[in-house]
Design an enzyme around this catalytic site. Structure first.
Site, PDB file in Angstrom:
ATOM      1  N   ASP A 101      30.187 -10.568  10.326  1.00 38.57           N
ATOM      2  CA  ASP A 101      31.597 -10.745  10.694  1.00 38.57           C
ATOM      3  C   ASP A 101      31.727 -12.049  11.478  1.00 38.57           C
ATOM      4  OD1 ASP A 101      34.172 -10.750  11.673  1.00 38.57           O
ATOM      5  OD2 ASP A 101      34.199  -8.602  12.098  1.00 38.57           O
ATOM      6  N   HIS A 154      35.557 -13.872  18.035  1.00 40.26           N
ATOM      7  CA  HIS A 154      34.478 -13.285  18.810  1.00 40.26           C
ATOM      8  C   HIS A 154      33.498 -14.323  19.363  1.00 40.26           C
ATOM      9  CE1 HIS A 154      36.086  -9.597  17.232  1.00 40.26           C
ATOM     10  NE2 HIS A 154      35.901 -10.036  16.006  1.00 40.26           N
ATOM     11  N   ILE A 186      36.479 -11.796  22.386  1.00 39.99           N
ATOM     12  CA  ILE A 186      36.325 -10.358  22.565  1.00 39.99           C
ATOM     13  C   ILE A 186      35.184  -9.842  21.698  1.00 39.99           C
ATOM     14  CG2 ILE A 186      38.759 -10.052  23.144  1.00 39.99           C
ATOM     15  CD1 ILE A 186      39.203  -8.960  20.322  1.00 39.99           C
ATOM     16  N   GLY A 192      35.348  -4.941  17.333  1.00 42.19           N
ATOM     17  CA  GLY A 192      35.626  -3.507  17.390  1.00 42.19           C
ATOM     18  C   GLY A 192      34.524  -2.699  16.729  1.00 42.19           C
TER      19      GLY A 192
END
Length: 284
Positions: free
Chosen positions: A187, A192, A207, A210
């Site tokens: 990903d 990120h 961040i 998830g």
């Protein structure tokens, strides 16, 4: 319109061959924080090739597949990546995932829902090898600013949190560099890793994925309540209700029931801000 609902739903499923081996499994597990303590026999099941088993959430990254970002290139979909958030995730395991495998991954847009201020895409991926089905994965993707087209709102059922103290509570620290390591499993969303991109998306800094929180939570449940037996997991669903920043601590609360574990996850340093809700692990 950036999302052509009829075109997206009518598009032929896309199939691709995916392969993985112990290195992919080990990298994924390390990206979840496995291996601490490094010589712990329970952790070696996630990190040492001679003892390796596969956490079922590996299905979300195996062979990269259609993935969250890849699904946004499906016919009829043209959206700004900065407006995209992963809203929920579910996997159904048809049998344990082998340490080394080759499978055909078939992906499609299964549904498009209109939530008013956002559109929700349901990206479904099914994987099967020579012995039959392995897993089915559904990712719910929120695209901010793309709702209001008059479509169905879709399901909105919420799981009631048990009205009692959790049976088990554990805490898991997110390392400062964990998002950088986790993204090596496929990903590559700059949200990120790139501070400038994160600010454009409305966050003070990059961040955590998830799906990294998703995997960390399943590992905590397996290790705490299922005796470390990954093959006992039958399905795992969650709704992403808040972000996690690298360096924070996850508080994972678990309520046990017959054949199921209900879970909630919060960020300790932000006064237990919700992170994962409506989270359920079904097991043997």
């Amino acid at each position: 319109m950036p999302i052509d609902v009829a075109k997206a739903l009518a598009a032929e499923p896309r199939s691709t061959e995916i392969v993985w081996d112990h290195k992919d499994i080990q990298l994924y597990h390390l990206g979840l924080g496995a291996g601490v303590p490094a010589t712990d026999p329970d952790e070696l099941r996630y990190t040492l090739e001679s003892r390796l088993h596969v956490l079922p959430s590996f299905a979300t990254v195996a062979g990269a597949g259609m993935g969250v970002v890849g699904g946004l290139s499906a016919p009829g979909i043209e959206v700004d990546l900065a407006a995209v958030l992963h809203g929920g995730q579910g996997i159904v395991l048809h049998r344990p995932i082998p340490v080394r495998g080759k499978a055909v991954s078939t992906s499609k847009v299964a549904a498009v829902y209109d939530k008013g201020k956002a559109a929700v895409l349901v990206l479904r991926t099914e994987a099967a090898d020579a012995d039959g089905p392995l897993w089915t994965s559904d990712a719910q993707i929120f695209v901010r600013g793309e709702g209001g087209f008059g479509g169905e709102r879709g399901p909105s059922a919420r799981a009631e949190q048990p009205d009692r103290a959790p049976d088990h509570t554990v805490e898991r620290k997110v390392r400062e560099e964990q998002a950088l390591l986790y993204r090596l499993s496929g990903d590559w969303n700059p949200l990120h890793a790139d501070p400038e991109f994160a600010r454009l998306a409305g966050f003070e800094r990059p961040i955590l994925h998830g799906l990294c929180t998703y995997g960390m939570t399943l590992k905590a449940v397996v290790d705490t309540l299922l005796g470390g037996e990954v093959a006992r997991v039958r399905s795992y669903t969650t709704r992403f209700t808040g972000v996690v920043f690298p360096g924070e601590t996850l508080r994972i609360r678990m309520w046990s029931g017959p054949g199921r574990v209900q879970v909630s996850v919060t960020a300790v340093e932000r006064d237990d801000a919700p992170v994962l809700s409506d989270t359920l692990v079904a097991h043997d």
